[in-house]
Write a protein that holds these residues in place. Structure first.
Motif, PDB file in Angstrom:
ATOM      1  N   ASN A   1      45.692  26.322  58.112  1.00 22.43           N
ATOM      2  CA  ASN A   1      44.665  26.202  58.401  1.00 22.43           C
ATOM      3  C   ASN A   1      43.274  26.752  57.809  1.00 22.43           C
ATOM      4  OD1 ASN A   1      45.121  25.981  61.465  1.00 22.43           O
ATOM      5  ND2 ASN A   1      46.308  27.302  60.949  1.00 22.43           N
ATOM      6  N   ASN A   2      43.569  26.815  56.366  1.00 19.43           N
ATOM      7  CA  ASN A   2      42.729  26.414  55.740  1.00 19.43           C
ATOM      8  C   ASN A   2      41.889  28.013  55.005  1.00 19.43           C
ATOM      9  OD1 ASN A   2      43.088  24.185  54.018  1.00 19.43           O
ATOM     10  ND2 ASN A   2      42.333  22.482  55.842  1.00 19.43           N
ATOM     11  N   ILE A   3      42.168  29.112  55.862  1.00 16.67           N
ATOM     12  CA  ILE A   3      41.625  29.993  55.845  1.00 16.67           C
ATOM     13  C   ILE A   3      42.655  31.081  54.432  1.00 16.67           C
ATOM     14  CG2 ILE A   3      40.806  32.370  56.895  1.00 16.67           C
ATOM     15  CD1 ILE A   3      40.712  30.731  59.582  1.00 16.67           C
TER      16      ILE A   3
ATOM     17  N   THR B   1      51.688  36.099  58.227  1.00 13.16           N
ATOM     18  CA  THR B   1      49.792  35.517  58.995  1.00 13.16           C
ATOM     19  C   THR B   1      49.542  34.777  57.827  1.00 13.16           C
ATOM     20  OG1 THR B   1      50.227  37.631  60.360  1.00 13.16           O
ATOM     21  CG2 THR B   1      47.872  36.707  59.877  1.00 13.16           C
ATOM     22  N   ARG B   2      49.247  35.368  56.469  1.00 15.50           N
ATOM     23  CA  ARG B   2      49.095  35.064  55.385  1.00 15.50           C
ATOM     24  C   ARG B   2      48.996  33.282  55.581  1.00 15.50           C
ATOM     25  NH1 ARG B   2      48.041  36.449  49.228  1.00 15.50           N
ATOM     26  NH2 ARG B   2      48.457  39.053  49.890  1.00 15.50           N
ATOM     27  N   SER B   3      50.592  33.012  55.581  1.00 13.85           N
ATOM     28  CA  SER B   3      50.860  31.910  55.375  1.00 13.85           C
ATOM     29  C   SER B   3      50.743  30.626  56.603  1.00 13.85           C
ATOM     30  CB  SER B   3      52.138  31.415  55.124  1.00 13.85           C
ATOM     31  OG  SER B   3      52.724  30.601  55.819  1.00 13.85           O
TER      32      SER B   3
ATOM     33  N   ALA C   1      39.224  37.932  55.664  1.00 12.06           N
ATOM     34  CA  ALA C   1      39.304  37.029  55.827  1.00 12.06           C
ATOM     35  C   ALA C   1      37.451  36.406  54.995  1.00 12.06           C
ATOM     36  CB  ALA C   1      39.359  36.251  56.754  1.00 12.06           C
ATOM     37  N   GLY C   2      36.822  37.425  54.881  1.00 11.47           N
ATOM     38  CA  GLY C   2      35.815  37.769  54.453  1.00 11.47           C
ATOM     39  C   GLY C   2      35.072  38.311  54.746  1.00 11.47           C
ATOM     40  N   ALA C   3      33.870  38.181  53.599  1.00 14.54           N
ATOM     41  CA  ALA C   3      32.719  39.840  53.538  1.00 14.54           C
ATOM     42  C   ALA C   3      30.569  38.930  54.037  1.00 14.54           C
ATOM     43  CB  ALA C   3      32.685  41.167  52.552  1.00 14.54           C
TER      44      ALA C   3
END
Length: 89
Positions: A72-74, A65-67, A12-14
């Protein structure tokens, strides 16, 4: 010995700042998604705090989970990581 199957994660991010990674982890927790923060030194970038969900056993599980996160705009990236073989003494 046979090579282990790759494990699937959603990243979800780095982040270079630990507090930003903590904020993303908290956002995920509010959605009922458990995440971990992996911290490592990256050449030329310094410390990176990766926020990852998983491991998932199947691509379908990861996509569900990706869906949820996309609703939720993540935005997340699929990461395949091959476990390293532990040497036995």
């Amino acid at each position: 010995p046979a090579a282990s199957a790759p494990q699937l994660y959603l990243q979800a991010g780095a982040f270079q700042r630990a507090d930003e990674a903590d904020n993303m982890k908290a956002q995920l927790a509010l959605l009922g998604v458990e995440a971990v923060i992996q911290t490592s030194e990256v050449a030329g970038k310094g410390m990176l705090h990766r926020v990852r969900v998983g491991p998932f056993h199947t691509i379908d599980e990861a996509n569900r989970t990706r869906s949820l996160l996309a609703q939720n705009n993540i935005q997340v990236a699929l990461v395949k990581e091959t476990p390293t073989q532990q040497e036995k003494p």
